[in-house]
Design an enzyme around this catalytic site. Sequence first.
Site, PDB file in Angstrom:
ATOM      1  N   GLN A 104       0.825  -1.206   0.000  1.00  0.00           N
ATOM      2  CA  GLN A 104       0.000   0.000   0.000  1.00  0.00           C
ATOM      3  C   GLN A 104       0.868   1.269   0.000  1.00  0.00           C
ATOM      4  O   GLN A 104       0.535   2.279   0.626  1.00  0.00           O
ATOM      5  CB  GLN A 104      -0.943   0.000   1.196  1.00  0.00           C
ATOM      6  CG  GLN A 104      -2.155  -0.901   1.032  1.00  0.00           C
ATOM      7  CD  GLN A 104      -3.117  -0.404  -0.037  1.00  0.00           C
ATOM      8  OE1 GLN A 104      -3.190   0.778  -0.348  1.00  0.00           O
ATOM      9  NE2 GLN A 104      -3.871  -1.334  -0.633  1.00  0.00           N
ATOM     10  N   SER A 105       1.956   1.249  -0.750  1.00  0.00           N
ATOM     11  CA  SER A 105       2.880   2.381  -0.804  1.00  0.00           C
ATOM     12  C   SER A 105       2.270   3.583  -1.513  1.00  0.00           C
ATOM     13  O   SER A 105       1.847   3.494  -2.673  1.00  0.00           O
ATOM     14  CB  SER A 105       4.168   1.964  -1.523  1.00  0.00           C
ATOM     15  OG  SER A 105       4.949   3.094  -1.844  1.00  0.00           O
ATOM     16  N   ASN A 106       2.250   4.724  -0.828  1.00  0.00           N
ATOM     17  CA  ASN A 106       1.824   5.973  -1.466  1.00  0.00           C
ATOM     18  C   ASN A 106       2.842   6.427  -2.515  1.00  0.00           C
ATOM     19  O   ASN A 106       2.479   6.997  -3.544  1.00  0.00           O
ATOM     20  CB  ASN A 106       1.671   7.072  -0.405  1.00  0.00           C
ATOM     21  CG  ASN A 106       0.600   6.762   0.607  1.00  0.00           C
ATOM     22  OD1 ASN A 106      -0.558   6.546   0.261  1.00  0.00           O
ATOM     23  ND2 ASN A 106       0.970   6.727   1.878  1.00  0.00           N
TER      24      ASN A 106
END
Length: 607
Positions: A348-350
């Site tokens: 879930q890396s921005n």
Amino acid sequence: MEQDLILLAVAFFSASMLQAATGIGFGIIAGPVLLLVLNSPAAIQISVLQSWLICAVLVPGLRSAVQTDLLKTFAKGSVIGIPLGGVVYFLVSIGLLKFLAGLTVLGTLFFVLHSHNEGRKRSANGDAEAVMPVTAGPWPLSMGFISGAMNSSLAMPGPIPAAWMSGAGHAKDRVRATVLALLLFTYPAAFLLQWFLVGLEWNTVWLCLGLAPATLLGIMVGRLLVRRVTEEVFRWFLALVLISTVAGLFYDLVQTSGTAMTDREKTPSGALGRLAELPRAKLFHAPTHLELMPNLTAACGGKRALYVKRDDLTDMAFGGNKVRQLEFYLGEAQAQGADTVLITGAVQSNFARLTAAGARKLGMECHIQWEERVAKQDPRYRNSGNVLIERILGATLHSYPEGEDETGADRRLGEIAEELRQTGRKPYVIPLAPGHAPLGALGYVVAARELLQQITAAELAVDGIVVASGSGATHAGLLFGLRALGSSIPVTGICVRRDAAAQGPRITQRCAEVAELLQIENRVADKDVVVTDAFLAPGYGRASEEVLDAIRLAARTEALMLDPVYSGKTMAGFVSAARQAEGEGALIFIHTGGTPGIFAYEDDLTA
């Protein structure tokens, strides 16, 4: 928002009516309302643009009334005064600047009242020669000079020449026409200065266009009023405008005494080294807003004002702090002729999501490597939030089984890049581990300069800034930029991935790398690196009840959406600091975004 627009429309109608009737005064009415509704730079820019619109509409019909010789002399003085005012803007505190401006306007007011009184006496005695209007001598040049200086330092060029002309015996029509003609040429200087210092938001332009009808209506009414006003009434009305200007300047000075008398943060030549030489891709419109959070301030005890720097609103694909970093990474990628960008990060890396967005915006492909940093396998985490956006953007997805192996993740990314190179692609890798040029941190060196300009414009005394501290690029870049620009504002990093013992040295190393990259002195001392891991548990990508409470508090007081991984933990630290803080200075929360991640943590947030 609708109420704000109505308030602004009423203020603009009244202000433009005043300026159309007298030649000055728009800022006296519109200025306080603009500052109430908008941030300070936008308020000044809109005031200048609307005032210029009034001049552009009125001057063509007033050409015959313009005192041409005075206009030329005023303009010559302004040419000298405008650059000097810009220098003063940087060298003098905003409080001292307003104090000096207030004294200048006050002195001019006394001159108007005294001249008016003497003129009446002489006129009564039949001394016509004594009341002939003054058009020559050193005074007109001096008035133009002061007008120019006040234009570029306070965007207030009108009161001085208008008051002097009135006191020198000029008829109201000549005063009005000559001052409006002068402002037609000098207002652009104030606007260009603001644009140079703090940038221009397109919302400012659209708001100006939306309020133009109210301004034009006010001009029409002002034109009608001026025909019905006698010379006597005009001079007393002008005196009233000057009194209001002085009162406003001194009232604001008193209100901000103790907080606004600090010197402006400056950007000396060479202070940021090679920053301007490095390639940079334009990905968003700066500056992001610096907003007061009155409800959260009250909820935290009201001991000090709480502000938020809205870096969650950086335009692209739900925004976030990584957009600033990507301007320098993707700028270098473009300079190298890359057609594919690679990055590694959590599922879930921005950063990964925004890299895919930035790559698409610049016409590139994107490959994302997912690291298994969070032991979370539910469908929402694997398919919603940032993951969903990456798929919509058409990124190519890869997997790396480890979650705490930065060197190994970078190595595997390099292997993928080589495979792409063999197929004729031109890959560019954004590295994860320390030891590489910290291009991303430069985005927050720029942000530090932007934030200092906003602090100055808002006349704030700031006791601390709280920011997420993960990879370290945002934290280190912000801290380095502040110290390079001469600011000693404390910066506290809230650990979101590793404990303070590991994070502190990482920030110190990143600051040293930034100094090397920019080829300037590293002014960050060991004591400047402040990190806390009090809100890290139970670990990266997982939130404690305290963090979830902070997320709900921000949402229910200021409608701020925070994620459990970064901004939520940072808010927990910020709220804790606000409740415990001693002193009167403001605290600033850097909102780093992460909004899409909320949807991947639905179970946690609704439990």
